[in-house]
Design a protein around this motif. Structure first.
Motif, mmCIF file in Angstrom:
data_model
loop_
_atom_site.group_PDB
_atom_site.id
_atom_site.type_symbol
_atom_site.label_atom_id
_atom_site.label_comp_id
_atom_site.label_asym_id
_atom_site.label_seq_id
_atom_site.Cartn_x
_atom_site.Cartn_y
_atom_site.Cartn_z
ATOM 1 N N GLU A 14 54.370 -20.478 45.318
ATOM 2 C CA GLU A 14 53.987 -21.738 44.677
ATOM 3 C C GLU A 14 52.645 -21.599 43.962
ATOM 4 O OE1 GLU A 14 53.111 -26.442 45.832
ATOM 5 O OE2 GLU A 14 54.012 -25.098 47.310
ATOM 6 N N ALA A 15 51.722 -20.850 44.561
ATOM 7 C CA ALA A 15 50.377 -20.728 44.004
ATOM 8 C C ALA A 15 50.303 -19.766 42.822
ATOM 9 C CB ALA A 15 49.411 -20.267 45.094
ATOM 10 N N LEU A 16 51.120 -18.710 42.826
ATOM 11 C CA LEU A 16 50.885 -17.604 41.893
ATOM 12 C C LEU A 16 52.030 -17.276 40.942
ATOM 13 C CD1 LEU A 16 49.132 -15.085 44.328
ATOM 14 C CD2 LEU A 16 48.052 -16.655 42.718
ATOM 15 N N SER A 17 53.216 -17.814 41.178
ATOM 16 C CA SER A 17 54.371 -17.314 40.422
ATOM 17 C C SER A 17 54.422 -17.790 38.976
ATOM 18 C CB SER A 17 55.672 -17.690 41.129
ATOM 19 O OG SER A 17 55.895 -19.086 41.094
ATOM 20 N N ASP A 18 53.490 -18.635 38.558
ATOM 21 C CA ASP A 18 53.386 -18.932 37.132
ATOM 22 C C ASP A 18 52.560 -17.876 36.403
ATOM 23 O OD1 ASP A 18 51.010 -19.677 38.398
ATOM 24 O OD2 ASP A 18 50.607 -21.300 36.977
ATOM 25 N N LYS A 19 51.945 -16.948 37.170
ATOM 26 C CA LYS A 19 51.126 -15.877 36.600
ATOM 27 C C LYS A 19 51.652 -14.496 36.970
ATOM 28 C CE LYS A 19 46.998 -18.757 37.301
ATOM 29 N NZ LYS A 19 47.648 -19.790 38.137
ATOM 30 N N VAL A 20 52.254 -14.370 38.144
ATOM 31 C CA VAL A 20 52.664 -13.074 38.700
ATOM 32 C C VAL A 20 54.169 -12.899 38.549
ATOM 33 C CG1 VAL A 20 52.842 -11.711 40.820
ATOM 34 C CG2 VAL A 20 50.760 -13.013 40.337
ATOM 35 N N GLN A 21 54.578 -11.718 38.081
ATOM 36 C CA GLN A 21 56.009 -11.423 37.962
ATOM 37 C C GLN A 21 56.454 -10.245 38.812
ATOM 38 O OE1 GLN A 21 56.160 -11.750 33.357
ATOM 39 N NE2 GLN A 21 58.224 -12.230 34.068
ATOM 40 N N ILE A 22 55.518 -9.357 39.163
ATOM 41 C CA ILE A 22 55.874 -8.187 39.967
ATOM 42 C C ILE A 22 55.385 -8.417 41.393
ATOM 43 C CG2 ILE A 22 55.597 -5.692 40.256
ATOM 44 C CD1 ILE A 22 55.145 -5.528 37.242
ATOM 45 N N TRP A 23 56.330 -8.357 42.334
ATOM 46 C CA TRP A 23 56.047 -8.701 43.721
ATOM 47 C C TRP A 23 56.426 -7.556 44.657
ATOM 48 C CZ3 TRP A 23 54.175 -13.644 44.913
ATOM 49 C CH2 TRP A 23 54.206 -14.579 43.869
ATOM 50 N N MET A 24 55.579 -7.316 45.653
ATOM 51 C CA MET A 24 55.921 -6.419 46.751
ATOM 52 C C MET A 24 55.821 -7.218 48.044
ATOM 53 S SD MET A 24 54.008 -2.925 45.532
ATOM 54 C CE MET A 24 52.593 -3.790 44.863
ATOM 55 N N THR A 25 56.899 -7.214 48.801
ATOM 56 C CA THR A 25 56.950 -8.055 50.007
ATOM 57 C C THR A 25 56.045 -7.533 51.102
ATOM 58 O OG1 THR A 25 58.841 -6.767 50.790
ATOM 59 C CG2 THR A 25 59.312 -8.804 49.559
ATOM 60 N N VAL A 26 56.074 -6.223 51.330
ATOM 61 C CA VAL A 26 55.389 -5.610 52.472
ATOM 62 C C VAL A 26 54.782 -4.289 52.003
ATOM 63 C CG1 VAL A 26 55.743 -4.542 54.748
ATOM 64 C CG2 VAL A 26 56.921 -6.674 54.182
ATOM 65 N N ASN A 27 53.635 -3.947 52.543
ATOM 66 C CA ASN A 27 52.991 -2.674 52.225
ATOM 67 C C ASN A 27 52.894 -1.798 53.478
ATOM 68 O OD1 ASN A 27 51.336 -0.941 50.374
ATOM 69 N ND2 ASN A 27 49.797 -1.312 51.953
ATOM 70 N N GLU A 28 53.430 -0.583 53.395
ATOM 71 C CA GLU A 28 53.315 0.432 54.441
ATOM 72 C C GLU A 28 53.754 -0.074 55.818
ATOM 73 O OE1 GLU A 28 49.658 2.606 54.525
ATOM 74 O OE2 GLU A 28 50.021 3.478 52.549
ATOM 75 N N ALA A 29 55.005 -0.456 55.898
ATOM 76 C CA ALA A 29 55.540 -0.931 57.176
ATOM 77 C C ALA A 29 55.393 0.110 58.277
ATOM 78 C CB ALA A 29 57.009 -1.319 57.010
ATOM 79 N N ALA A 30 55.616 1.379 57.949
ATOM 80 C CA ALA A 30 55.524 2.429 58.964
ATOM 81 C C ALA A 30 54.137 2.492 59.582
ATOM 82 C CB ALA A 30 55.890 3.785 58.347
ATOM 83 N N THR A 31 53.106 2.272 58.756
ATOM 84 C CA THR A 31 51.740 2.399 59.258
ATOM 85 C C THR A 31 51.304 1.176 60.047
ATOM 86 O OG1 THR A 31 51.046 3.963 57.566
ATOM 87 C CG2 THR A 31 49.321 2.629 58.561
ATOM 88 N N PHE A 32 51.518 -0.022 59.521
ATOM 89 C CA PHE A 32 50.986 -1.163 60.270
ATOM 90 C C PHE A 32 51.763 -1.429 61.553
ATOM 91 C CE2 PHE A 32 53.657 -3.849 57.334
ATOM 92 C CZ PHE A 32 54.345 -4.611 58.273
ATOM 93 N N THR A 33 53.030 -1.003 61.609
ATOM 94 C CA THR A 33 53.764 -1.123 62.873
ATOM 95 C C THR A 33 53.476 0.068 63.781
ATOM 96 O OG1 THR A 33 55.705 -0.124 61.807
ATOM 97 C CG2 THR A 33 55.639 -2.528 61.956
ATOM 98 N N GLY A 34 53.673 1.287 63.251
ATOM 99 C CA GLY A 34 53.523 2.467 64.085
ATOM 100 C C GLY A 34 52.104 2.676 64.569
#
Length: 230
Positions: A14-34
């Motif tokens: 809601e805040a950013l999608s009028d400006k942002v078009q490229i999205w990444m849901t999660v960064n480095e799942a292996a690291t922050f979990t492991g």
């Protein structure tokens, strides 16, 4: 946590999608979990004995939470973004480079990169459920059919944080290409620039998605030399 992440995604979209078009849901799942919840080296510094029953259960529950959070986030972005979105996920994980251009060396490196072992540091542990709909047998017991549908949301690209090839890390690892005098960063990571090529090649050939190098670089102690160069 997946439900909270879905609500968070709605707020960000809601805040950013009028400006942002490229999205990444999660960064480095292996690291922050492991590193955070199994190996105890990142916050919240929880440690679990590897390959114990508790380690396997915790790894699978963590994986399920992250994959459900990712799938729900993709749905929210796709449905609610103002500008047409391009959606992906930024991965880290094991990458092996072949020791030569021989076909047998390339196939050997590919097999280790996508080894079918129960390990969240393998990229395929995460990406296979997302892109191919295939689940590791160890993880299968923790997912319902509804979970699998949520997880397998269409994505537009795969991000990969590429810093090195793992087979130059440790002289004790089977198949290691470690050697004395190998150039290393100030963090003692091997300097293997060809990892950029092999990461893009291996991940594209397996997942047939555009590959973005979403992190890259090196940590070094830089100083100005007497000739003015660094």
């Amino acid at each position: 946590i997946a439900a909270y992440f879905q609500e968070y995604t709605k707020v960000v979209v809601e805040a950013l999608s009028d400006k942002v078009q490229i999205w990444m849901t999660v960064n480095e799942a292996a690291t922050f979990t492991g590193a955070g919840y199994l190996e105890g080296i990142h916050a919240p510094f929880e440690f679990c004995e590897k390959e114990s029953a508790e380690w396997t259960e915790r790894m699978c529950k963590l994986t399920r939470n992250v994959l459900i959070a990712h799938g729900n986030a993709v749905k929210v972005i796709r449905e609610q973004a103002i500008l047409p979105p391009q959606i992906g996920i930024a991965m880290d994980g094991t990458l092996w480079m072949p020791r030569s251009e021989k076909e047998e060396d390339i196939e050997s490196a590919r097999e280790i990169t996508f080894a079918e072992i129960a390990d969240l540091h393998q990229v395929n542990w995460w990406m296979d459920p997302i892109v191919r709909g295939t689940i590791h047998p160890v993880l299968e017991a923790y997912l319902t059919e509804e979970d699998k549908t949520i997880i397998r949301q269409p994505i537009d690209f795969m991000g990969y944080n590429c810093y090195k090839a793992n087979n130059y890390d440790d002289e004790k690892r089977p198949g290691s290409q470690f050697y004395s005098g190998l150039p290393r960063t100030a963090m003692d990571w091997a300097i293997t620039p060809d990892a950029l090529y092999w990461a893009v090649r291996f991940f594209y050939e397996r997942y047939r998605l555009p590959i973005l190098i979403t992190e890259n670089g090196m940590a070094n102690l830089d100083f100005v030399m007497s000739d003015g160069n660094i």
